[in-house]
Scaffold this motif. Sequence first.
Motif, PDB file in Angstrom:
ATOM      1  N   GLY A   1      34.770  32.930  45.791  1.00 27.04           N
ATOM      2  CA  GLY A   1      34.661  33.358  44.403  1.00 27.04           C
ATOM      3  C   GLY A   1      33.348  34.054  44.108  1.00 27.04           C
TER       4      GLY A   1
ATOM      5  N   LYS B   1      40.150  25.703  38.017  1.00 27.66           N
ATOM      6  CA  LYS B   1      40.554  26.202  39.333  1.00 27.66           C
ATOM      7  C   LYS B   1      40.388  25.123  40.411  1.00 27.66           C
TER       8      LYS B   1
ATOM      9  N   ASP C   1      34.581  30.270  38.830  1.00 24.64           N
ATOM     10  CA  ASP C   1      34.784  29.805  40.208  1.00 24.64           C
ATOM     11  C   ASP C   1      33.923  28.583  40.540  1.00 24.64           C
TER      12      ASP C   1
ATOM     13  N   ASP D   1      39.581  33.794  44.597  1.00 25.10           N
ATOM     14  CA  ASP D   1      39.585  34.475  43.315  1.00 25.10           C
ATOM     15  C   ASP D   1      39.997  35.925  43.575  1.00 25.10           C
TER      16      ASP D   1
END
Length: 232
Positions: free
Chosen positions: A187, A165, A192, A9
């Motif tokens: 993350g 993601k 996340d 991230d």
Amino acid sequence: MSKFLLVTDLDSTLVGDNDALQRLNSWFKQHRQTYGSKLVYATGRSLKSYERLISHTALPEPDVLIASVGTEIYYPGNELDENWSSLSSQNWDRASIAVVVEQLSQLVAQPGSEQRPFKLSFVLDEEDASVLSELEAQLIAQGLEAELIYSHGHDLDIVPRKINKGSAVTYIRQAFKFTAEQTVVCGDSGNDIALFAANQIGIIVGNARRKLLQWHQDNFEGNAQQFPLSGH
Ligand code: GLC
Ligand code: MG
């Protein structure tokens, strides 16, 4: 060491401490050249917003950019992965979802640049977050498939079901032929969670948000290693 797929991230994970970022940059540059490791950014930002960030932050160029919470995948030169977009479009009725959302005054639309073909984004105050179950119920009642992703006690993203993601990383991992053991995800917040749910090896950063920590505690208590934070 051997080659690996580093998936990270950006905001409050890779970005936020320029000195540390510089050190990591030079280490990874070396590692990439020696071992053929690959770098993937997985961000909530749109491509436009990502470009704003890199205009004032020294980030290495990634091999893949997963943007807009996993709904868009780009390769160098801003080449969009059309195949991923077509997977995202399955059972996705953006216009009907927008009509449902319009009736909920607690949801305030984010700027136009963050409204994407497969992502509707809003600001939602944490004290109004109970509206999420009402929204979910209405979507189900109307047969509309979507996933609600709430981050930072502030941002609500509505995306196609199973597009996030985590699923984007699985897709990339298979395309680039990395095993789960060769993949590391990093993350800090709610969007996340899907990264950690879909992967075996992950780093939750020291400044992670409560929602992610809570999710981790609920699912993996006792299985994680904790590193003491120095000077943070
Ligand atoms: C980024 C995006 C925003 C999204 C948030 C959480 O800030 O710009 O649209 O809601 O990430 O995923
Ligand atoms: Mg973040």
